[in-house]
Design a protein around this motif. Sequence first.
Motif, PDB file in Angstrom:
ATOM      1  N   HIS A   1       1.366   5.858 -15.469  1.00 55.30           N
ATOM      2  CA  HIS A   1       0.736   6.544 -14.348  1.00 55.30           C
ATOM      3  C   HIS A   1       0.498   5.512 -13.258  1.00 55.30           C
ATOM      4  CE1 HIS A   1      -2.681   9.330 -12.682  1.00 55.30           C
ATOM      5  NE2 HIS A   1      -1.567   9.376 -11.969  1.00 55.30           N
ATOM      6  N   THR A   2       1.163   5.682 -12.114  1.00 54.14           N
ATOM      7  CA  THR A   2       0.975   4.776 -10.982  1.00 54.14           C
ATOM      8  C   THR A   2       0.132   5.461  -9.910  1.00 54.14           C
ATOM      9  OG1 THR A   2       2.938   5.514  -9.769  1.00 54.14           O
ATOM     10  CG2 THR A   2       3.250   3.772 -11.391  1.00 54.14           C
ATOM     11  N   ARG A   3      -0.487   4.673  -9.070  1.00 55.25           N
ATOM     12  CA  ARG A   3      -1.262   5.226  -7.969  1.00 55.25           C
ATOM     13  C   ARG A   3      -0.336   5.905  -6.968  1.00 55.25           C
ATOM     14  NH1 ARG A   3      -6.373   4.490  -8.414  1.00 55.25           N
ATOM     15  NH2 ARG A   3      -7.234   2.672  -9.498  1.00 55.25           N
ATOM     16  N   ALA A   4      -0.862   6.912  -6.297  1.00 53.19           N
ATOM     17  CA  ALA A   4      -0.089   7.621  -5.274  1.00 53.19           C
ATOM     18  C   ALA A   4      -0.131   6.847  -3.959  1.00 53.19           C
ATOM     19  CB  ALA A   4      -0.660   9.019  -5.072  1.00 53.19           C
ATOM     20  N   PRO A   5       0.933   6.908  -3.166  1.00 56.31           N
ATOM     21  CA  PRO A   5       0.941   6.247  -1.853  1.00 56.31           C
ATOM     22  C   PRO A   5       0.218   7.098  -0.821  1.00 56.31           C
ATOM     23  CG  PRO A   5       3.038   7.312  -2.226  1.00 56.31           C
ATOM     24  CD  PRO A   5       2.230   7.530  -3.480  1.00 56.31           C
ATOM     25  N   SER A   6      -1.037   7.399  -1.106  1.00 56.65           N
ATOM     26  CA  SER A   6      -1.779   8.356  -0.289  1.00 56.65           C
ATOM     27  C   SER A   6      -2.631   7.707   0.784  1.00 56.65           C
ATOM     28  CB  SER A   6      -2.670   9.220  -1.186  1.00 56.65           C
ATOM     29  OG  SER A   6      -3.512   8.400  -1.986  1.00 56.65           O
ATOM     30  N   SER A   7      -2.739   6.390   0.759  1.00 54.04           N
ATOM     31  CA  SER A   7      -3.542   5.698   1.761  1.00 54.04           C
ATOM     32  C   SER A   7      -2.945   4.325   2.020  1.00 54.04           C
ATOM     33  CB  SER A   7      -4.991   5.549   1.291  1.00 54.04           C
ATOM     34  OG  SER A   7      -5.064   4.668   0.184  1.00 54.04           O
ATOM     35  N   ARG A   8      -3.370   3.714   3.102  1.00 51.30           N
ATOM     36  CA  ARG A   8      -2.866   2.379   3.420  1.00 51.30           C
ATOM     37  C   ARG A   8      -3.247   1.386   2.331  1.00 51.30           C
ATOM     38  NH1 ARG A   8      -3.977   0.211   9.388  1.00 51.30           N
ATOM     39  NH2 ARG A   8      -2.668   2.065   9.733  1.00 51.30           N
ATOM     40  N   GLY A   9      -4.439   1.550   1.747  1.00 48.64           N
ATOM     41  CA  GLY A   9      -4.889   0.629   0.715  1.00 48.64           C
ATOM     42  C   GLY A   9      -4.102   0.718  -0.576  1.00 48.64           C
ATOM     43  N   SER A  10      -3.577   1.901  -0.902  1.00 50.08           N
ATOM     44  CA  SER A  10      -2.841   2.065  -2.159  1.00 50.08           C
ATOM     45  C   SER A  10      -1.357   1.738  -2.039  1.00 50.08           C
ATOM     46  CB  SER A  10      -2.998   3.504  -2.673  1.00 50.08           C
ATOM     47  OG  SER A  10      -2.365   4.424  -1.797  1.00 50.08           O
ATOM     48  N   MET A  11      -0.851   1.621  -0.824  1.00 51.26           N
ATOM     49  CA  MET A  11       0.584   1.399  -0.631  1.00 51.26           C
ATOM     50  C   MET A  11       1.093   0.097  -1.267  1.00 51.26           C
ATOM     51  SD  MET A  11       2.179   3.913   0.941  1.00 51.26           S
ATOM     52  CE  MET A  11       3.547   3.270   1.894  1.00 51.26           C
ATOM     53  N   PRO A  12       0.402  -1.052  -1.114  1.00 48.35           N
ATOM     54  CA  PRO A  12       0.925  -2.280  -1.733  1.00 48.35           C
ATOM     55  C   PRO A  12       1.075  -2.167  -3.247  1.00 48.35           C
ATOM     56  CG  PRO A  12      -0.733  -2.815  -0.085  1.00 48.35           C
ATOM     57  CD  PRO A  12      -0.779  -1.328  -0.271  1.00 48.35           C
TER      58      PRO A  12
END
Length: 339
Positions: free
Chosen positions: A225-236
Amino acid sequence: MAALLAPDRLGLTGRAPWVQLVALRGLVAVALVLAAAVLLAAVAGWARVAEKTGLRRPGRRLPLALAALLVAGAGGQGAVLAGRGLDGDGPGAARADELVVLSFNTFGTVTAGELAALVQEQDADVAVLPETSGRTAREAARLLTDAGRPTTALAADAVGRRADGVAVLLRDALGGYRTTTQGLPATDLGTFAAVATGRSAATEPGAGTAADRTPPAPGVVVAVHTRAPSSRGSMPQWRAHVPGVADICRSTPGAVVAGDLNATLDHPGLADLGPCVDAAAVTGAAGLGTWPADLPRVLAAPIDHVLVDARVWRVTGFGVLPRVGTSDHRPVVAHLVRH
């Protein structure tokens, strides 16, 4: 339009808003058609007003050209989805030599009873369950065992309380497994690997399976389970973890990798998996989405995957299943055989 149809060629697959847009190609296609319809309706309405009031009639060439471009863009999105395949109704009953792998982000809302029923319905040997607590998974395993399908639950917690961790249900006939996170991307959401221990199952071989089924046991099951690219903070994190998961599949002989990757075949890491393959892509079902579950499959984002080492496994079937409980994801199921 080129940025939507071929974002990889322009280096946009890891940048907002293209990351989000290409994940929902079907929805983008509908939006483009609606935009074209609104534009044409506005031009026609202004022409009627001009005719009644004697005002100058608006030019039609530019609006018509723009509407045609929008419709062509929608057609392009549809062509991409059709090319990836829209045949994902399900592989049917498992063959004697098939391993059945289920992947389902339960959103922490699906009950143990609903999980057990789904596993039984699909005759799943392995079920990878993002956003599922260890307690729910253990209860589902107990229900399955009581129903004559001896099953073991493994689980890892997520960091923090925003979401449950990841759980795996393994049919005991496959043998024993231990958990490890060594070498895996630290997704903070409970990603772990179940590694075969080499010991025999507690039950006799084949216990809990149909009389004519002897599923092959995978050496490694990576539950993701990976984080979603839903915000600038989660993108990296997302940019690092999705390719990292793909690398694990490439570097682990015989690996079966499943779960919620929060990425589609357009995104970094999944565009080129060799020697691994995406089960949906191989079987012509990669155009069907799994999230959100309240959208038709052709409009949803295909972010739940089963990836396998094609040097060891051959994909014989894949399905995007109907919604279960109140989860915001649809389950997917893959059938595999050893080469």
